[in-house]
Write a protein that holds these residues in place. Structure first.
Motif, PDB file in Angstrom:
ATOM      1  N   PHE A  68       0.853  -1.188   0.000  1.00  0.00           N
ATOM      2  CA  PHE A  68       0.000   0.000   0.000  1.00  0.00           C
ATOM      3  C   PHE A  68       0.890   1.240   0.000  1.00  0.00           C
ATOM      4  CE2 PHE A  68      -4.071  -1.576   2.395  1.00  0.00           C
ATOM      5  CZ  PHE A  68      -4.274  -2.524   1.395  1.00  0.00           C
ATOM      6  N   PRO A  69       0.429   2.342  -0.618  1.00  0.00           N
ATOM      7  CA  PRO A  69       1.128   3.619  -0.402  1.00  0.00           C
ATOM      8  C   PRO A  69       1.055   3.979   1.089  1.00  0.00           C
ATOM      9  CG  PRO A  69      -0.539   3.812  -2.140  1.00  0.00           C
ATOM     10  CD  PRO A  69      -0.746   2.475  -1.489  1.00  0.00           C
ATOM     11  N   GLU A  70       2.062   4.690   1.561  1.00  0.00           N
ATOM     12  CA  GLU A  70       2.071   5.047   2.995  1.00  0.00           C
ATOM     13  C   GLU A  70       0.832   5.830   3.394  1.00  0.00           C
ATOM     14  OE1 GLU A  70       5.570   6.632   4.837  1.00  0.00           O
ATOM     15  OE2 GLU A  70       6.893   5.226   3.780  1.00  0.00           O
ATOM     16  N   SER A  71       0.340   6.684   2.492  1.00  0.00           N
ATOM     17  CA  SER A  71      -0.846   7.491   2.820  1.00  0.00           C
ATOM     18  C   SER A  71      -2.054   6.587   3.062  1.00  0.00           C
ATOM     19  CB  SER A  71      -1.153   8.483   1.704  1.00  0.00           C
ATOM     20  OG  SER A  71      -1.391   7.790   0.489  1.00  0.00           O
ATOM     21  N   ARG A  72      -2.145   5.497   2.306  1.00  0.00           N
ATOM     22  CA  ARG A  72      -3.289   4.584   2.507  1.00  0.00           C
ATOM     23  C   ARG A  72      -3.127   3.796   3.812  1.00  0.00           C
ATOM     24  NH1 ARG A  72      -5.696  -0.427  -0.745  1.00  0.00           N
ATOM     25  NH2 ARG A  72      -7.828  -0.272   0.024  1.00  0.00           N
ATOM     26  N   MET A  73      -1.889   3.460   4.139  1.00  0.00           N
ATOM     27  CA  MET A  73      -1.658   2.758   5.405  1.00  0.00           C
ATOM     28  C   MET A  73      -1.968   3.692   6.581  1.00  0.00           C
ATOM     29  SD  MET A  73      -1.042  -0.087   6.837  1.00  0.00           S
ATOM     30  CE  MET A  73      -0.517  -1.060   5.412  1.00  0.00           C
ATOM     31  N   GLU A  74      -1.626   4.957   6.442  1.00  0.00           N
ATOM     32  CA  GLU A  74      -1.981   5.940   7.480  1.00  0.00           C
ATOM     33  C   GLU A  74      -3.502   6.023   7.623  1.00  0.00           C
ATOM     34  OE1 GLU A  74      -0.032   9.436   6.102  1.00  0.00           O
ATOM     35  OE2 GLU A  74       1.941   8.821   6.844  1.00  0.00           O
ATOM     36  N   ASP A  75      -4.201   6.000   6.487  1.00  0.00           N
ATOM     37  CA  ASP A  75      -5.668   6.008   6.522  1.00  0.00           C
ATOM     38  C   ASP A  75      -6.191   4.773   7.261  1.00  0.00           C
ATOM     39  OD1 ASP A  75      -5.732   8.343   5.084  1.00  0.00           O
ATOM     40  OD2 ASP A  75      -6.211   7.394   3.166  1.00  0.00           O
ATOM     41  N   PHE A  76      -5.538   3.632   7.048  1.00  0.00           N
ATOM     42  CA  PHE A  76      -5.971   2.400   7.707  1.00  0.00           C
ATOM     43  C   PHE A  76      -5.815   2.525   9.220  1.00  0.00           C
ATOM     44  CE2 PHE A  76      -4.958  -1.944   9.312  1.00  0.00           C
ATOM     45  CZ  PHE A  76      -6.245  -2.460   9.206  1.00  0.00           C
ATOM     46  N   PHE A  77      -4.724   3.135   9.660  1.00  0.00           N
ATOM     47  CA  PHE A  77      -4.508   3.282  11.104  1.00  0.00           C
ATOM     48  C   PHE A  77      -5.535   4.237  11.719  1.00  0.00           C
ATOM     49  CE2 PHE A  77      -0.813   0.785  10.681  1.00  0.00           C
ATOM     50  CZ  PHE A  77      -0.424   0.413  11.960  1.00  0.00           C
ATOM     51  N   VAL A  78      -5.904   5.276  11.005  1.00  0.00           N
ATOM     52  CA  VAL A  78      -6.976   6.167  11.475  1.00  0.00           C
ATOM     53  C   VAL A  78      -8.279   5.378  11.554  1.00  0.00           C
ATOM     54  CG1 VAL A  78      -8.388   8.185  10.884  1.00  0.00           C
ATOM     55  CG2 VAL A  78      -5.892   8.268  10.627  1.00  0.00           C
ATOM     56  N   HIS A  79      -8.531   4.574  10.529  1.00  0.00           N
ATOM     57  CA  HIS A  79      -9.729   3.724  10.483  1.00  0.00           C
ATOM     58  C   HIS A  79      -9.777   2.787  11.691  1.00  0.00           C
ATOM     59  CE1 HIS A  79     -12.777   1.067   8.662  1.00  0.00           C
ATOM     60  NE2 HIS A  79     -11.992   0.062   9.002  1.00  0.00           N
ATOM     61  N   VAL A  80      -8.645   2.166  12.008  1.00  0.00           N
ATOM     62  CA  VAL A  80      -8.581   1.242  13.150  1.00  0.00           C
ATOM     63  C   VAL A  80      -8.946   1.984  14.439  1.00  0.00           C
ATOM     64  CG1 VAL A  80      -7.063  -0.190  14.578  1.00  0.00           C
ATOM     65  CG2 VAL A  80      -6.881  -0.304  12.085  1.00  0.00           C
ATOM     66  N   GLN A  81      -8.341   3.151  14.626  1.00  0.00           N
ATOM     67  CA  GLN A  81      -8.604   3.914  15.853  1.00  0.00           C
ATOM     68  C   GLN A  81     -10.069   4.336  15.946  1.00  0.00           C
ATOM     69  OE1 GLN A  81      -5.415   6.717  17.172  1.00  0.00           O
ATOM     70  NE2 GLN A  81      -4.431   6.130  15.268  1.00  0.00           N
ATOM     71  N   ASN A  82     -10.665   4.668  14.808  1.00  0.00           N
ATOM     72  CA  ASN A  82     -12.073   5.087  14.808  1.00  0.00           C
ATOM     73  C   ASN A  82     -13.016   3.926  15.125  1.00  0.00           C
ATOM     74  OD1 ASN A  82     -11.461   7.739  14.239  1.00  0.00           O
ATOM     75  ND2 ASN A  82     -11.703   7.512  12.026  1.00  0.00           N
ATOM     76  N   HIS A  83     -12.514   2.698  14.961  1.00  0.00           N
ATOM     77  CA  HIS A  83     -13.348   1.526  15.236  1.00  0.00           C
ATOM     78  C   HIS A  83     -13.216   1.041  16.678  1.00  0.00           C
ATOM     79  CE1 HIS A  83     -14.443   1.413  11.068  1.00  0.00           C
ATOM     80  NE2 HIS A  83     -15.240   0.389  11.306  1.00  0.00           N
ATOM     81  N   LEU A  84     -12.402   1.718  17.458  1.00  0.00           N
ATOM     82  CA  LEU A  84     -12.332   1.392  18.891  1.00  0.00           C
ATOM     83  C   LEU A  84     -13.486   2.117  19.588  1.00  0.00           C
ATOM     84  CD1 LEU A  84      -8.471   1.705  19.385  1.00  0.00           C
ATOM     85  CD2 LEU A  84      -9.802  -0.400  19.548  1.00  0.00           C
ATOM     86  N   THR A  85     -14.693   1.637  19.306  1.00  0.00           N
ATOM     87  CA  THR A  85     -15.881   2.288  19.847  1.00  0.00           C
ATOM     88  C   THR A  85     -16.264   1.646  21.179  1.00  0.00           C
ATOM     89  OG1 THR A  85     -17.241   0.811  18.499  1.00  0.00           O
ATOM     90  CG2 THR A  85     -16.772   2.997  17.598  1.00  0.00           C
ATOM     91  N   LEU A  86     -16.910   2.424  22.002  1.00  0.00           N
ATOM     92  CA  LEU A  86     -17.268   1.984  23.352  1.00  0.00           C
ATOM     93  C   LEU A  86     -18.329   0.890  23.297  1.00  0.00           C
ATOM     94  CD1 LEU A  86     -16.643   2.676  26.320  1.00  0.00           C
ATOM     95  CD2 LEU A  86     -18.443   4.404  26.192  1.00  0.00           C
ATOM     96  N   ILE A  87     -18.125  -0.166  24.070  1.00  0.00           N
ATOM     97  CA  ILE A  87     -19.114  -1.233  24.198  1.00  0.00           C
ATOM     98  C   ILE A  87     -20.133  -0.795  25.257  1.00  0.00           C
ATOM     99  CG2 ILE A  87     -19.470  -3.657  24.851  1.00  0.00           C
ATOM    100  CD1 ILE A  87     -16.555  -4.181  23.908  1.00  0.00           C
ATOM    101  N   ASN A  88     -21.393  -0.682  24.860  1.00  0.00           N
ATOM    102  CA  ASN A  88     -22.411  -0.090  25.741  1.00  0.00           C
ATOM    103  C   ASN A  88     -22.549  -0.821  27.068  1.00  0.00           C
ATOM    104  OD1 ASN A  88     -23.084   2.018  24.044  1.00  0.00           O
ATOM    105  ND2 ASN A  88     -24.627   0.836  22.947  1.00  0.00           N
ATOM    106  N   ILE A  89     -22.585  -2.139  27.028  1.00  0.00           N
ATOM    107  CA  ILE A  89     -22.788  -2.904  28.261  1.00  0.00           C
ATOM    108  C   ILE A  89     -21.624  -2.671  29.237  1.00  0.00           C
ATOM    109  CG2 ILE A  89     -21.688  -5.088  27.520  1.00  0.00           C
ATOM    110  CD1 ILE A  89     -24.139  -6.530  28.778  1.00  0.00           C
ATOM    111  N   SER A  90     -20.422  -2.464  28.675  1.00  0.00           N
ATOM    112  CA  SER A  90     -19.239  -2.198  29.503  1.00  0.00           C
ATOM    113  C   SER A  90     -19.278  -0.784  30.066  1.00  0.00           C
ATOM    114  CB  SER A  90     -17.965  -2.402  28.681  1.00  0.00           C
ATOM    115  OG  SER A  90     -17.944  -3.686  28.116  1.00  0.00           O
ATOM    116  N   ALA A  91     -19.735   0.158  29.250  1.00  0.00           N
ATOM    117  CA  ALA A  91     -19.866   1.542  29.721  1.00  0.00           C
ATOM    118  C   ALA A  91     -20.838   1.606  30.900  1.00  0.00           C
ATOM    119  CB  ALA A  91     -20.344   2.436  28.585  1.00  0.00           C
ATOM    120  N   ASN A  92     -21.928   0.864  30.802  1.00  0.00           N
ATOM    121  CA  ASN A  92     -22.906   0.827  31.894  1.00  0.00           C
ATOM    122  C   ASN A  92     -22.302   0.187  33.144  1.00  0.00           C
ATOM    123  OD1 ASN A  92     -24.820   1.985  30.234  1.00  0.00           O
ATOM    124  ND2 ASN A  92     -25.715   0.038  29.615  1.00  0.00           N
TER     125      ASN A  92
END
Length: 198
Positions: A68-92
């Motif tokens: 992958f071009p480095e810019s696309r790999m950087e996009d993938f890492f941003v994508h990964v971080q954005n998918h670390l979403t809070l699990i509702n049952i754990s938040a409660n």
């Protein structure tokens, strides 16, 4: 008697599903497999968690390995971080434990960059008494030393701590060190199991 609760982050407080992450980044099954095996499942990812490599170092390596071009790999890492979403049952669960005045701690295998993103996006992390991020210590679960460091830094006794993690090996190590432990799955039965131990 349990006086403190220690949480893992990935797949306990925050979603961590590599197959979903890659599927939502690219529809190409070939690229999905490349990302799973050569990025998320590669030993360099563990080096990132351990803190022996930084994002700026691993992104060019992953780019070259996957093609992958480095810019696309950087996009993938941003994508990964954005998918670390809070699990509702754990938040409660966290909210409930805080209301019961349990001191909360975290013990997570994670790069500094990922932790900083989570910390910025989720103010409730500031409600924790403290914790250990693997990349800051050059240690990683399930190494006993990272559990011992948590206890040493915060004057915790393992037998007074309930440790919650999704990874079986981490649970085994924690139990061997004297922690009360629960292997986490995001359902009500697991939450009841946690509350029954308090």
């Amino acid at each position: 008697m349990i006086r403190n609760v220690v949480f893992d982050f990935g797949a306990v407080l925050f979603e961590w599903n590599p197959s979903n992450i890659v599927a939502e980044f690219t529809s190409s099954e070939y690229e999905q497999e490349l990302l799973l095996s050569n990025v998320l499942g590669h030993s360099d990812w563990l080096s990132l968690d351990r803190g022996t490599m930084l994002l700026a170092e691993v992104i060019p390596k992953f780019s070259a390995r996957v093609g992958f071009p480095e810019s696309r790999m950087e996009d993938f890492f941003v994508h990964v971080q954005n998918h670390l979403t809070l699990i509702n049952i754990s938040a409660n669960l966290v909210e409930h434990l805080l209301a019961l005045n349990y001191p909360l701690y975290y013990l997570t295998n994670m790069s500094n960059a990922f932790f900083e993103t989570l910390n910025d996006n989720h103010p409730f992390i500031g409600e924790f008494k403290g914790g250990i991020v693997s990349a800051n210590e050059l240690l990683i679960k399930p190494e006993p030393e990272i559990f011992e460091l948590l206890c040493q830094r915060y004057q915790l006794k393992p037998e007074e701590c309930l440790f919650i993690d999704d990874n079986a090996q981490n649970i085994i190590t924690a139990s061997e060190l004297g922690f009360e432990s629960v292997q986490f799955v995001p359902n009500e039965a697991c939450v009841r199991q946690i509350m029954d131990k308090l």
